[in-house]
Design a protein around this motif. Structure first.
Motif, short mmCIF file in Angstrom:
data_model
loop_
_atom_site.label_atom_id
_atom_site.label_comp_id
_atom_site.label_asym_id
_atom_site.label_seq_id
_atom_site.Cartn_x
_atom_site.Cartn_y
_atom_site.Cartn_z
N ASN A 1 -2.84 11.10 13.05
CA ASN A 1 -3.04 10.49 11.74
C ASN A 1 -2.64 9.01 11.75
OD1 ASN A 1 -3.81 10.38 9.04
ND2 ASN A 1 -1.77 10.95 8.33
N LEU A 2 -3.14 8.28 12.74
CA LEU A 2 -2.89 6.84 12.83
C LEU A 2 -3.94 6.12 12.01
CD1 LEU A 2 -2.06 6.52 16.63
CD2 LEU A 2 -0.47 6.37 14.70
N THR A 3 -3.49 5.53 10.91
CA THR A 3 -4.38 4.80 10.00
C THR A 3 -3.85 3.38 9.83
OG1 THR A 3 -3.12 5.58 8.08
CG2 THR A 3 -5.04 6.89 8.75
N ASP A 4 -4.64 2.53 9.21
CA ASP A 4 -4.17 1.16 9.01
C ASP A 4 -3.06 1.14 7.95
OD1 ASP A 4 -5.32 1.09 6.43
OD2 ASP A 4 -6.93 -0.26 7.00
N TRP A 5 -2.53 -0.04 7.67
CA TRP A 5 -1.40 -0.19 6.76
C TRP A 5 -1.69 0.34 5.37
CZ3 TRP A 5 -1.47 -3.06 2.28
CH2 TRP A 5 -2.59 -3.88 2.09
N ARG B 1 -6.14 3.71 5.50
CA ARG B 1 -7.56 3.90 5.83
C ARG B 1 -7.72 4.11 7.33
NH1 ARG B 1 -8.53 -1.32 2.50
NH2 ARG B 1 -7.76 -2.07 4.48
N PRO B 2 -8.71 4.90 7.74
CA PRO B 2 -8.97 5.06 9.18
C PRO B 2 -9.37 3.71 9.79
CG PRO B 2 -10.18 6.69 7.90
CD PRO B 2 -9.60 5.72 6.91
N PHE B 3 -8.96 3.50 11.04
CA PHE B 3 -9.38 2.31 11.76
C PHE B 3 -10.87 2.41 12.08
CE2 PHE B 3 -4.84 2.23 12.83
CZ PHE B 3 -4.55 0.88 12.65
N LEU C 1 -14.30 -1.50 16.22
CA LEU C 1 -13.35 -2.61 16.33
C LEU C 1 -12.16 -2.25 17.21
CD1 LEU C 1 -13.26 -4.11 12.73
CD2 LEU C 1 -14.21 -5.13 14.80
N LEU C 2 -11.69 -1.00 17.10
CA LEU C 2 -10.58 -0.57 17.96
C LEU C 2 -10.94 -0.72 19.43
CD1 LEU C 2 -9.07 2.67 16.38
CD2 LEU C 2 -7.93 0.48 16.72
N CYS C 3 -12.13 -0.27 19.79
CA CYS C 3 -12.54 -0.31 21.20
C CYS C 3 -12.84 -1.73 21.67
CB CYS C 3 -13.75 0.59 21.43
SG CYS C 3 -13.35 2.34 21.23
N ARG C 4 -13.24 -2.59 20.76
CA ARG C 4 -13.58 -3.95 21.15
C ARG C 4 -12.36 -4.87 21.15
NH1 ARG C 4 -17.08 -7.82 17.75
NH2 ARG C 4 -16.64 -6.19 16.28
N ILE D 1 3.28 6.46 21.86
CA ILE D 1 2.30 5.49 21.36
C ILE D 1 3.00 4.61 20.33
CG2 ILE D 1 0.17 5.19 20.02
CD1 ILE D 1 -0.68 8.00 21.01
N PHE D 2 2.82 3.30 20.46
CA PHE D 2 3.30 2.35 19.47
C PHE D 2 2.11 1.50 19.05
CE2 PHE D 2 5.30 -1.72 18.17
CZ PHE D 2 6.18 -1.23 17.21
N LYS D 3 1.72 1.60 17.78
CA LYS D 3 0.51 0.93 17.29
C LYS D 3 0.85 0.07 16.09
CE LYS D 3 -3.93 0.14 16.72
NZ LYS D 3 -3.86 -1.30 16.44
N ASP D 4 0.40 -1.17 16.13
CA ASP D 4 0.49 -2.05 14.96
C ASP D 4 -0.54 -1.56 13.95
OD1 ASP D 4 2.24 -3.55 16.53
OD2 ASP D 4 0.66 -4.89 17.22
N LEU D 5 -0.12 -1.43 12.69
CA LEU D 5 -1.01 -0.92 11.65
C LEU D 5 -1.55 -2.00 10.73
CD1 LEU D 5 1.07 2.23 10.61
CD2 LEU D 5 -0.71 2.04 12.38
N GLY D 6 -0.95 -3.18 10.76
CA GLY D 6 -1.41 -4.27 9.90
C GLY D 6 -0.37 -4.61 8.86
N GLY D 7 -0.82 -5.26 7.80
CA GLY D 7 0.10 -5.77 6.79
C GLY D 7 0.63 -7.12 7.25
#
Length: 175
Positions: free
Chosen positions: A40-44, A47-49, A53-56, A69-75
């Motif tokens: 359930n990794l979503t943006d800040w 919303r789903p990523f 864009l994720l792959c690019r 896993i450490f993922k930046d979500l935004g904000g």
């Protein structure tokens, strides 16, 4: 009665510590996309990523088998804190840095040319299944920030300040 405020904690890692980590920065590939749904990794904003864009453009910090896993979500603009997620031992930890006019991190190049980074974690939501191992969770968060901020081969340190609000009892998800 609400619990008393937790004490602030600080963890500092130097470049020599980071050289031995199993985490690394990696581009996100199409084969990684199912992990976003599984954890359930979503943006800040929840919303789903966008998969294209994720792959690019996307990257994250992971170990070899992607069990960490450490993922930046935004904000990170105006009043919105920078948000990150750490998936560790199958559970997701939500991390917020700065916000409300406070900076998420401060980067300084010292006289020797090494980079010193201070990250200000203002809130962290540790799910119940990891609550018994808070020190290990905080150490893993600090390691992930160190890999994020100090490129391979760079000299310097990363200090992560976990503010008093960071240890308040939390729920697995933040509204």
């Amino acid at each position: 009665m609400p619990p008393p405020p937790a004490q602030a904690r600080t963890i500092t890692l130097i470049s020599e510590d980071i050289a031995h980590t199993r985490l690394r920065t990696q581009r996100i590939e199409a084969a990684d996309l199912p992990l976003f749904a599984r954890h359930n990794l979503t943006d800040w904003n929840g919303r789903p990523f966008d998969p294209e864009l994720l792959c690019r453009l996307g990257e994250w910090r992971v170990n070899d088998d992607k069990s960490v896993i450490f993922k930046d979500l935004g904000g990170g603009s105006f009043e919105i804190p920078e948000m990150h997620a750490l998936v560790w031992r199958g559970a997701k930890v939500h991390i917020e840095c700065g916000g409300g006019g406070d900076r998420a991190c401060v980067l300084t190049v010292n006289a020797e040319g090494s980079l010193d980074v201070v990250v200000h974690v203002t809130r962290i939501a540790i799910p119940p299944e990891l609550a018994h191992d808070t020190d290990a969770v905080l150490a893993q968060v600090a390691e992930a920030f160190a890999v994020r901020h100090l490129p391979a081969g760079a000299q310097g340190s990363v200090t992560v300040n976990f503010g008093p609000r960071a240890h308040a009892p939390s729920r697995p998800t933040i509204p």
